[in-house]
Design an enzyme around this catalytic site. Structure first.
Site, PDB file in Angstrom:
ATOM      1  N   HIS A   1       0.987  -1.127  -0.101  1.00  0.00           N
ATOM      2  CA  HIS A   1       0.057   0.473  -0.121  1.00  0.00           C
ATOM      3  C   HIS A   1       0.578   1.460  -0.546  1.00  0.00           C
ATOM      4  CE1 HIS A   1      -3.685  -2.090   0.705  1.00  0.00           C
ATOM      5  NE2 HIS A   1      -2.980  -3.106   1.600  1.00  0.00           N
TER       6      HIS A   1
ATOM      7  N   HIS B   1       2.736  -6.900   4.753  1.00  0.00           N
ATOM      8  CA  HIS B   1       1.423  -6.283   5.455  1.00  0.00           C
ATOM      9  C   HIS B   1       1.130  -6.729   6.497  1.00  0.00           C
ATOM     10  CE1 HIS B   1      -0.059  -5.720   0.780  1.00  0.00           C
ATOM     11  NE2 HIS B   1       1.389  -6.226   0.381  1.00  0.00           N
TER      12      HIS B   1
ATOM     13  N   GLU C   1       1.200 -11.699   5.552  1.00  0.00           N
ATOM     14  CA  GLU C   1       0.290 -11.207   6.372  1.00  0.00           C
ATOM     15  C   GLU C   1       0.733 -11.672   7.791  1.00  0.00           C
ATOM     16  OE1 GLU C   1      -1.881  -9.383   5.538  1.00  0.00           O
ATOM     17  OE2 GLU C   1      -2.754 -10.076   3.322  1.00  0.00           O
TER      18      GLU C   1
END
Length: 478
Positions: free
Chosen positions: A310, A379, A441
């Site tokens: 992001h 992330h 993640e």
């Protein structure tokens, strides 16, 4: 036709759906892998401020997914044998098998029709999407066809052409990002840029011959055909004031991009005809703008790309206490970077080192351009279910399985959170990269227990060390 894969994800990546306005895209034709879709008279394709959108019913009517509408919840679910996607009107998150995907703008209905923007189809799924404004035609080319086939396409070059009577688009500029002292340009079609210096004032000029702005570029940068110029302000670089761009010539069609400098800078041009051009201002003082900016080849070192997920206009999920995922991703990635900089056998490349947003395609292409040995995307996770928690490692291609297994082992030792395992998931950055690639993640920012750990400095240090240990084990570095 085997379209289930990309069309299911078409539902997932809904983005930018303000109230549609049927503009010049109304009554357009839609071609899916060269075959026209049969549209009823009441179905319109919408061009909303340069963003072409199609009704969701076009997909369901032509492909036959199991689509259910829950009027009470104002939600739609789409499923096949192993995947379920749920979206709710006016909510910024969608779910895919329970995992959350963040939407910048929530899905919306217009006269009982849900509209799907095509830009994300192209960026996230590797789907080639072309809009011909004169022919009023949308071309969708799914990756499982094995070729870029549309009516009248030139199979020898792979360049999509409009049907007879339509206009032939040349090269288009589809994206532009300035980050880490590099100007990154994304084009659709091969181009040989002309790059040179000018002084009084100092600047670097990039001319793109036979090139036009794409509709996607104009929509992202907020201008139209009548105003073919703009600028990108650079606030975090003392050597660069801004980047200007404009239609320099109509005959031949030439775009000019100017990097306004505060001091003279050398540069390197990286262009491998893949549609991704880098003007690198990190060149050595004596390079004269001619030396390659790639890591040295043949010195025995391994090249690792670290990708903080992001950033910039895409903050990712928001944690329980309001922290942006993009900030967490960058914090951990910078700790990983600091550790890898100490490794004499590793060349480190960061996709971003500040709050900027390279597109997913740009991240993958960067890794391909530098011929990385591995790609690691970092992330935080999120879910609408606050109980969802734990650590998981995602991969897409079979050649990435071993890397995923090694990285997950070290990541679990570092986090101590619930083990959600190693999982396959179709993600652009792990699919389009040409080397083993994983997406980590680390934990759920939307879970109170996970978040309490994720935001701690000592936890982030342990995670960074675990990531580095995993990288070293996989690469065989002691």
């Amino acid at each position: 036709m085997k379209k289930l894969g990309f069309l299911l994800m078409l539902f997932v990546f809904l983005l930018t759906v303000p109230k549609p306005v049927a503009a010049d895209a109304a009554n357009a034709h839609i071609f899916l892998d060269g075959e026209p879709l049969s549209l009823t008279s009441d179905v319109q394709v919408v061009n909303q401020k340069g963003t072409v959108m199609i009704p969701i019913r076009i997909v369901s009517e032509n492909l036959g997914f199991n689509v259910k509408w829950n009027k009470a919840e104002q939600s739609v679910t789409v499923e096949n044998a192993d995947t379920l996607v749920k979206m709710t009107l006016n909510q910024h998150q969608a779910e895919i098998n329970g995992a959350v995907v963040e939407l910048a703008i929530p899905p919306m209905l217009d006269k009982q029709t849900t509209y799907v923007p095509l830009r994300f189809v192209s960026e996230q799924m590797g789907l080639d999407v072309k809009w011909d404004n004169q022919a009023k035609a949308v071309y969708l080319i799914s990756p499982d066809t094995g070729a870029e086939t549309v009516p009248g396409s030139d199979a020898g070059t792979g360049t999509a052409q409009p049907p007879a009577g339509g206009s032939q688009a040349g090269v288009t500029l589809t994206g532009m990002t300035f980050a880490d002292n590099r100007l990154m340009l994304e084009t659709e079609g091969k181009i040989a840029p002309s790059v040179f210096r000018m002084n009084a004032p100092e600047r670097i000029v990039i001319d793109l011959p036979q090139t036009n702005f794409s509709e996607r570029f104009m929509a992202e940068h907020g201008f139209s055909d009548s105003k073919r110029s703009g600028e990108l302000i650079v606030t975090d670089n003392p050597d660069v004031a801004k980047v200007r761009y404009a239609m320099f010539s109509d005959n031949p069609s030439t775009l000019r991009i100017v990097i306004d400098l505060t001091t003279a800078k050398n540069y390197t041009v990286i262009n491998d005809d893949s549609g991704f051009i880098i003007i690198d201002l990190n060149a050595a003082e004596d390079s004269g703008g001619t030396l390659p900016a790639l890591p040295p080849v043949g010195d025995g070192k391994k090249t690792v790309v670290i990708d903080p997920g992001h950033g910039g206009t895409d903050p990712g999920v928001t944690s329980v206490s309001g922290v942006k995922e993009s900030d967490f991703n960058l914090a951990v990635a910078l700790k990983v970077s600091a550790l890898l900089e100490e490794e004499k056998d590793i060349h480190l490349v960061m996709s971003r080192s500040d709050d900027s947003y390279p597109t997913l395609k740009e991240r993958a292409q960067l890794a391909n351009n530098v011929k990385a040995d591995i790609f690691v995307s970092i992330h935080g996770n999120g879910s609408t279910a606050s109980s969802a928690n734990g650590t998981e490692t995602l991969y897409t291609r079979d050649e990435s399985k071993l890397l995923a297994s090694v990285m997950h082992k070290h990541l679990m030792q570092a986090t101590g959170l619930r083990d959600r395992g190693v999982k396959y998931q179709n993600i652009l950055v792990t699919r389009e990269t040409k080397m083993p690639a994983v997406l980590l993640e680390i934990g759920f920012m939307t879970n109170q227990g996970d978040e309490a750990q994720l935001l701690r400095e000592d936890f982030q240090n342990r995670v960074a060390q675990g990531i580095v240990e995993g990288i070293k084990e996989y690469l065989g570095i002691r």
